[in-house]
Write an enzyme that holds these catalytic residues in place. Structure first.
Site, PDB file in Angstrom:
ATOM      1  N   ALA A  32       0.821  -1.216   0.000  1.00 15.20           N
ATOM      2  CA  ALA A  32       0.000   0.000   0.000  1.00 15.20           C
ATOM      3  C   ALA A  32       0.852   1.263   0.000  1.00 15.20           C
ATOM      4  O   ALA A  32       0.496   2.256  -0.631  1.00 15.20           O
ATOM      5  CB  ALA A  32      -0.928   0.000   1.217  1.00 15.20           C
ATOM      6  N   GLU A  33       1.973   1.215   0.696  1.00 15.91           N
ATOM      7  CA  GLU A  33       2.812   2.402   0.829  1.00 15.91           C
ATOM      8  C   GLU A  33       3.685   2.668  -0.390  1.00 15.91           C
ATOM      9  O   GLU A  33       3.851   3.812  -0.797  1.00 15.91           O
ATOM     10  CB  GLU A  33       3.690   2.289   2.079  1.00 15.91           C
ATOM     11  CG  GLU A  33       2.935   2.360   3.377  1.00 15.91           C
ATOM     12  CD  GLU A  33       2.333   3.722   3.678  1.00 15.91           C
ATOM     13  OE1 GLU A  33       2.778   4.734   3.078  1.00 15.91           O
ATOM     14  OE2 GLU A  33       1.414   3.782   4.495  1.00 15.91           O
TER      15      GLU A  33
END
Length: 182
Positions: A62-63
């Site tokens: 996600a990051e």
């Protein structure tokens, strides 16, 4: 009222379709759509901090989508998109004395600091991983304020982030069970 009922029905239908897609797609599709890199680093630091390796893998996805050179407009760096000030604090709290921002591009250091931070936030929020993820995304001060005000996760983008990490955690747990030691 009728519009709200219809909207709720549409949201439930979309959620069930999304769950079906994750549950029904073959592993090769999931592995292509959601790559896993640095699995030894992820597994090692997840174990060290008592975290679910699939959750940690999902946060990295996600990051940064597993790009160790990722850099945000806000100044966050590396796989887990740590702000240099946050990383400097983690380094000092974990015995480090020679922190330099360039270290955040090192996958091992970045995931070590990021997993420590998630563990720290989880402990702060009495084991509530959703609040820990919200604090990881929006900052501990915001989540503390939301708790005092009793409003839950107040930023829509932070709620979406937490939901996405939890969804992708399921994908990683399914597609990479052996690699993550699950």
């Amino acid at each position: 009222m009728r519009v709200l009922v219809i909207a709720a029905a549409v949201l439930l239908a979309c959620a069930s379709v999304a769950a079906w897609v994750v549950d029904s797609e073959p592993d090769w599709y999931l592995r292509t759509r959601y790559p896993l890199e640095y699995e030894t680093i992820v597994r090692t630091h997840a174990c060290e901090h008592g975290l679910d390796p699939a959750l940690l893998a999902a946060v990295v996805y996600a990051e940064s989508r597993y790009d160790p050179n990722a850099h945000s407009a806000a100044g966050a760096v590396g796989l887990m998109q740590l702000l240099p000030e946050t990383a400097r604090g983690i380094a000092l709290r974990t015995g480090g004395t020679r922190f330099v921002v360039a270290d955040l591009r090192d996958p091992d250091i970045n995931v070590r600091y990021g997993s420590w931070y998630i563990d720290h936030l989880r402990a702060h929020y009495d084991g509530d991983i959703r609040l820990a993820l919200a604090a990881y995304h929006a900052g501990q001060g915001n989540v503390d304020r939301w708790q005092r005000e009793g409003v839950g996760i107040a930023f829509p983008e932070t709620k979406a982030y937490v939901d996405e990490v939890e969804r992708v955690r399921h994908v990683y747990a399914t597609a990479y069970r052996d690699e993550l030691g699950l």
